[in-house]
Design an enzyme around this catalytic site. Structure first.
Site, mmCIF file in Angstrom:
data_model
loop_
_atom_site.group_PDB
_atom_site.id
_atom_site.type_symbol
_atom_site.label_atom_id
_atom_site.label_comp_id
_atom_site.label_asym_id
_atom_site.label_seq_id
_atom_site.Cartn_x
_atom_site.Cartn_y
_atom_site.Cartn_z
ATOM 1 N N CYS A 27 90.789 7.729 63.153
ATOM 2 C CA CYS A 27 91.962 7.204 63.864
ATOM 3 C C CYS A 27 92.672 8.333 64.611
ATOM 4 O O CYS A 27 92.878 9.406 64.055
ATOM 5 C CB CYS A 27 92.905 6.578 62.839
ATOM 6 S SG CYS A 27 94.495 6.100 63.500
ATOM 7 N N ASP A 81 112.045 -15.841 57.301
ATOM 8 C CA ASP A 81 111.322 -16.836 56.511
ATOM 9 C C ASP A 81 112.329 -17.363 55.488
ATOM 10 O O ASP A 81 113.385 -16.763 55.264
ATOM 11 C CB ASP A 81 110.110 -16.168 55.853
ATOM 12 C CG ASP A 81 109.141 -17.205 55.315
ATOM 13 O OD1 ASP A 81 109.387 -18.410 55.509
ATOM 14 O OD2 ASP A 81 108.136 -16.813 54.686
ATOM 15 N N ASP A 106 109.864 -24.967 53.688
ATOM 16 C CA ASP A 106 108.655 -25.777 53.503
ATOM 17 C C ASP A 106 108.036 -25.513 52.136
ATOM 18 O O ASP A 106 108.417 -24.564 51.446
ATOM 19 C CB ASP A 106 107.648 -25.465 54.622
ATOM 20 C CG ASP A 106 107.290 -23.989 54.682
ATOM 21 O OD1 ASP A 106 108.203 -23.149 54.499
ATOM 22 O OD2 ASP A 106 106.116 -23.661 54.907
ATOM 23 N N CYS A 149 97.389 10.581 61.740
ATOM 24 C CA CYS A 149 96.042 10.998 61.335
ATOM 25 C C CYS A 149 95.539 12.219 62.101
ATOM 26 O O CYS A 149 94.711 12.963 61.597
ATOM 27 C CB CYS A 149 95.060 9.846 61.533
ATOM 28 S SG CYS A 149 95.478 8.423 60.512
ATOM 29 N N CYS A 174 95.832 8.219 65.672
ATOM 30 C CA CYS A 174 97.285 7.998 65.686
ATOM 31 C C CYS A 174 98.020 9.299 65.341
ATOM 32 O O CYS A 174 97.431 10.230 64.798
ATOM 33 C CB CYS A 174 97.667 6.859 64.734
ATOM 34 S SG CYS A 174 97.927 7.352 63.018
#
Ligand SMILES: [Zn+2]
Length: 538
Positions: A274, A87, A122, A279, A276
């Site tokens: 969760c 960016d 921008d 977790c 994952c």
């Protein structure tokens, strides 16, 4: 072309985006990398979490590390093998009002460090500004976009042309139309972050759709600053291909735990919802007791897993042709998301135009929000524009949908089927059987095996808007056809009077006879006798 679509559903697509370093698959989420405070290394993001690309801020790199990323090359500097997007500092303009760099400088810097995907400088529109100020951001961004093509030197970088305008949709449209005339490979929609933070997902739908309608459909669209798993499927369904998000790290610092159904404070959780690797086996209380830095890394890693898992679910939903069902499922986690799904009605024709009309699987209709689905819109248009009933048909017989499909082979329809088989052929061909169905409206019997008319499941009882929609379709069908009488088989168990009344009213307006028979399973014989009398009369 650097972007190739492999599969699609709604406006969402699985695509291959070829950058100079790597070919990556969309929809793609770029985790935001801040080299000085990065909780999870870019290398691990790729190898352990499976992220194919990352995004970092060229303005921050230039300010803090100056020529080091140029000397090492961006990929080596970050230690990341995949695609790297940069960016330009536009976000810093949004937050601080200005940056100490010109566009020419930041474009040159991105070229020298070797970004795969890079962004012009921008001017983000933001949320709380007047229309005049918003118009200025659009004009200045356009001016810079045109100027950029005179100064850029590298053609192997994919350049992003951002669309601005914020919530001023006419400005978004203007910005998109003018940006699409320039040879950018990717477009992006700017500054939706504040809109998402205020939960205005309905406004986000308007912004994305306005941009999408006015941009070339074949160019990928990036949604800046978005990537929360709760809204990901919605944005993908609207045609956003690329996302970047710093939320995983920012939230982790604030003890916030992301899930596909929203965000929780760690202190609110008694259990981790969760599976994952972080977790599994861990308890929220134990994580709360960790040292601040350790806790931040734990949460950042969980948040990344949560984002990645949802991204994969969304891709699978595209493959299965089940993206609409997926979006609806997520939308039921928060009223603001459901409001956004209800907004899709406004854009149903555009969505239908670019959606595949035949899929591998059947459809689930949960409630009236599904009426905007492309399959419903497609069938309605086809029936209105390309269908005419069989020539000899004089009497329209409207029969309720059956639970088994196709309707004409259903058990519930067995007696009726036998009845018609016994009629003499000349009388039989004067009767045209159509089914009234939620959500498709009127389904002529000879079409009931056409996809997806036999491949859908609807939740009973229908809600009021769905009944009204079917009633409207039935009335419209009677109005534009040439039947000389209508017989309506009313199913009081599953339908209220809305559809029957609409059919009766339409017949009255056309001055043709209307008969209604109440279907009651116990009186099958009486029903058929009555039907025979009516048909004889007709
Ligand atoms: Zn987790």
């Amino acid at each position: 072309m650097s972007f190739e679509v492999k599969d699609k559903d709604l406006l969402g697509r699985i695509g291959k985006l070829k950058t100079k370093t790597a070919t990556v698959e969309t929809p793609l989420l770029f985790p935001v990398i801040n080299p000085s405070i990065q909780p999870v290394s870019p290398k691990r993001l790729n190898q352990e979490f499976g992220f194919e690309a990352v995004i970092t801020n060229a303005y921050i790199l230039k300010k803090r590390y100056q020529s080091k990323p140029i000397e090492q090359g961006l990929h080596k500097f970050l230690d990341f093998d995949g695609a790297v997007m940069t960016d330009s500092g536009a976000y810093q303009i949004l937050i601080y009002g200005n940056v100490e760099v010109t566009q020419a400088e930041i474009v040159e810097y991105q070229e020298r460090i070797g970004s795969d995907i890079a962004t012009i400088l921008d001017i983000p529109t933001g949320w709380k500004i007047t229309r005049d100020q918003a118009a200025k951001t659009v004009d200045e961004t356009l001016r810079r976009a045109k100027e950029f093509f005179k100064t850029k030197t590298r053609d192997d970088i994919l350049w992003v042309g951002p669309v601005q305008g914020g919530r001023h949709l006419d400005l978004v449209a203007k910005s998109a139309v003018k940006m699409s005339r320039l040879p950018f490979q990717i477009h992006a929609l700017g500054s939706p972050t504040e809109i998402m933070e205020s939960y205005r997902f309905d406004v986000l739908v308007d912004m994305i759709m306005t941009a999408k309608i006015n941009l070339p459909i074949e160019r990928p669209l990036h949604l800046f600053g978005a990537g929360h798993p709760a809204m990901l499927s919605l944005a993908v369904a609207l045609g956003c291909d690329l996302f970047d998000s710093a939320a995983y790290a920012l939230y982790a610092r604030e003890n916030r735990y992301m899930t596909e159904n929203g965000t929780w404070r760690l202190s609110e959780l008694d259990y981790f919802p969760c599976p994952c690797p972080k977790c599994r086996g861990a308890k929220p209380n134990d994580v709360l007791a960790m040292a601040a830095k350790e806790r931040e890394v734990f949460l950042a890693e969980h948040n990344l897993y949560a984002c990645k898992a949802e991204l994969d679910r969304v891709k699978q939903a595209i493959r299965d042709g089940r993206l609409w069902e997926h979006v609806e499922m997520r939308a039921h986690a928060h009223p603001a998301l459901l409001s956004a799904v209800k907004k899709l009605k406004v854009y149903e024709d555009f969505i239908e135009k670019y959606s595949p009309s035949v899929k591998r699987r059947g459809l689930f209709f949960l409630d009236s929000a599904s009426l905007a689905r492309p399959e419903v819109v497609h069938f309605r248009t086809q029936l209105r524009e390309n269908y005419s009933p069989p020539k000899p048909a004089k009497t329209l017989l409207l029969s309720p949908q059956t639970r088994d499909k196709p309707f004409h082979k259903a058990r519930e329809y067995q007696k009726m089927r036998r009845f018609f088989r016994k009629l003499d052929p000349e009388r039989r061909e004067r009767v045209h059987i159509c089914f009234y169905d939620a959500p498709f409206g009127v389904i002529p019997v000879e079409l009931d095996e056409v996809y997806p008319l036999s491949q859908h499941e609807t939740a009973y009882p229908f809600d009021r808007e769905t009944s009204e929609y079917v009633a409207g379709q039935v009335a419209d069908y009677i109005k534009r056809s040439a039947y000389t009488s209508v017989v309506f088989l009313h199913d009081p168990q599953n339908w209220d009077n809305i559809v029957r009344n609409a059919a009766r009213k339409a017949c009255f307006a056309k001055r043709i006879p209307f008969e209604s028979i109440n279907l009651n399973v116990k009186r099958q014989k009486a029903i058929l006798t009555r039907l025979e009398i009516i048909l004889k009369k007709a």
